[in-house]
Write an enzyme that holds these catalytic residues in place. Structure first.
Site, short mmCIF file in Angstrom:
data_model
loop_
_atom_site.label_atom_id
_atom_site.label_comp_id
_atom_site.label_asym_id
_atom_site.label_seq_id
_atom_site.Cartn_x
_atom_site.Cartn_y
_atom_site.Cartn_z
N GLU A 28 0.82 -1.23 0.00
CA GLU A 28 0.00 0.00 0.00
C GLU A 28 0.85 1.26 0.00
O GLU A 28 0.46 2.29 -0.58
CB GLU A 28 -0.90 0.01 1.23
CG GLU A 28 -1.67 1.32 1.41
CD GLU A 28 -2.56 1.34 2.64
OE1 GLU A 28 -3.76 1.56 2.48
OE2 GLU A 28 -2.06 1.11 3.76
N ARG A 34 12.79 1.38 2.77
CA ARG A 34 11.67 0.87 1.98
C ARG A 34 11.66 1.38 0.53
O ARG A 34 10.81 0.99 -0.25
CB ARG A 34 10.35 1.18 2.70
CG ARG A 34 10.31 0.53 4.11
CD ARG A 34 8.92 0.29 4.58
NE ARG A 34 8.17 -0.45 3.60
CZ ARG A 34 6.85 -0.44 3.50
NH1 ARG A 34 6.15 0.25 4.36
NH2 ARG A 34 6.23 -1.13 2.57
N ARG A 88 6.30 9.65 8.09
CA ARG A 88 6.64 9.14 6.75
C ARG A 88 6.18 10.09 5.63
O ARG A 88 6.63 9.96 4.50
CB ARG A 88 5.97 7.78 6.52
CG ARG A 88 6.34 6.71 7.53
CD ARG A 88 7.73 6.16 7.30
NE ARG A 88 8.09 5.18 8.31
CZ ARG A 88 7.85 3.88 8.20
NH1 ARG A 88 7.24 3.40 7.15
NH2 ARG A 88 8.24 3.06 9.16
N HIS A 95 0.75 5.56 10.57
CA HIS A 95 0.09 6.15 9.40
C HIS A 95 -1.34 6.51 9.73
O HIS A 95 -1.92 6.01 10.70
CB HIS A 95 0.00 5.11 8.28
CG HIS A 95 1.30 4.76 7.63
ND1 HIS A 95 1.67 3.46 7.37
CD2 HIS A 95 2.30 5.53 7.14
CE1 HIS A 95 2.83 3.45 6.76
NE2 HIS A 95 3.25 4.69 6.62
N CYS A 97 -2.70 -2.25 4.37
CA CYS A 97 -1.27 -2.13 4.01
C CYS A 97 -0.84 -3.22 3.05
O CYS A 97 0.15 -3.05 2.34
CB CYS A 97 -0.39 -2.27 5.25
SG CYS A 97 -0.93 -1.28 6.62
C1 CIR Z 1 6.79 -0.10 8.18
O1 CIR Z 1 7.12 0.34 9.29
O2 CIR Z 1 6.96 0.56 7.16
C2 CIR Z 1 6.17 -1.47 8.10
N1 CIR Z 1 6.70 -2.31 9.11
C3 CIR Z 1 4.66 -1.37 8.25
C4 CIR Z 1 4.01 -0.64 7.13
C5 CIR Z 1 2.54 -0.60 7.30
N2 CIR Z 1 1.91 0.01 6.18
C6 CIR Z 1 0.83 0.80 6.25
O3 CIR Z 1 0.39 1.17 7.35
N3 CIR Z 1 0.33 1.21 5.12
#
Ligand code: CIR
Length: 269
Positions: free
Chosen positions: A73, A93, A141, A172, A264
């Site tokens: 996502e 990422r 982020r 998020h 996600c």
């Molecule tokens: C992160 O911290 O980026 C991942 N462990 C979790 C991402 C979750 N994604 C979202 O809420 N869209």
């Protein structure tokens, strides 16, 4: 993916769980996944639930160099046939994006694609959509330049964008809210003020859930009218059922351990 209306959710992209998943980032809901096989079984059940409820799913292979790669996502935002490729907000990422972008560009042949440049940062997980009204989280982020880039895409459609400041104890906007229908927002107490979303269009409602069910506020409205929910959040479930919604429950414990929620793990397009 929270940037499409419920009626637009016909196809979804997911990415399989890598062997390295136990190294995924985890600072909010979880302290890190411990069992890759359990995570894989839960992820497969998630895919099966989408497929059983009217969504055609394509699964990209995992990439062991990227422990968080299942959280697609965050990597691409598809809105009404256009695509925004954000610059992900966490440096670890960034390299997850190319195969996702490549797949979506081939599926959505000729799709108009915008890439974020300079210092703009955004995770797709900071966007939710209520009908044609959009909300974006300003978070650890997603920064103002990222938000400006999203705003310029939405201006092409005449869609309104509202900015919500995400408190430091949440990752998020989608970590703490979702739109199970195109007229309903679920949100937990203890994170956002009642004014954060502004005045909603008539017929729309904010449903406040107990703080301890924050994770359960992330849901996916399915194209057949049912709602995909995480197991174990009784107030969320009762509230949605009281509105006549039929629920599909999936166990998310090992995915939650990596701070990942239902939305996600997919990009609807
Ligand atoms: C992160 O911290 O980026 C991942 N462990 C979790 C991402 C979750 N994604 C979202 O809420 N869209």
């Amino acid at each position: 993916m929270a940037s499409v209306r419920v009626d637009q959710k016909r196809k979804a992209l997911v990415r399989r769980v890598p062997e390295s998943f136990t190294n995924a980032l985890a600072y909010y809901f979880g302290s890190g996944p411990t069992d890759v096989e359990v995570a894989r079984a839960q992820h497969q059940a998630y895919i099966a639930a989408l497929e059983a409820n009217g969504v055609q799913v394509h699964a990209l292979e995992a990439d062991d160099r990227h422990p968080d790669c299942i959280f697609v996502e965050d990597q691409a935002v598809v809105i009404d046939g256009k695509m925004l490729l954000p610059h992900p907000g966490h440096p670890s990422r960034v390299a997850e994006q190319p195969p996702i972008a490549e797949f979506l560009m081939s599926e959505l042949e000729g799709v108009q694609t915008c890439r974020m440049g300079g210092e703009a940062r955004m995770d797709g997980g900071d966007i939710i959509r209520l009908g044609d009204l959009f909300f974006v989280g300003r978070s650890s982020r997603t920064n103002d330049l990222g938000i400006a880039s999203l705003r310029s895409l939405l201006e092409d459609f005449g869609h309104e964008l509202r900015v919500i400041d995400i408190p430091s104890h949440a990752l998020h906007l989608t970590s703490i809210s979702s739109t199970p229908t195109d007229s309903t927002i679920l949100v937990p107490e203890g994170y956002l003020s009642p004014e954060a979303f502004g005045e909603l269009p008539s017929g729309c409602e904010l449903l406040w859930m107990p703080e301890e069910e924050a994770y359960g506020c992330n849901t996916i409205g399915l194209p057949n009218g049912k709602v995909l929910v995480a197991k174990g959040y009784p107030t969320v479930h009762a509230t949605l059922r009281a509105r006549g919604l039929e629920l599909v429950e999936v166990e998310m414990s090992e995915i939650r351990a990596a701070d990942g929620s239902l939305t996600c793990c997919s990009i609807f397009y």
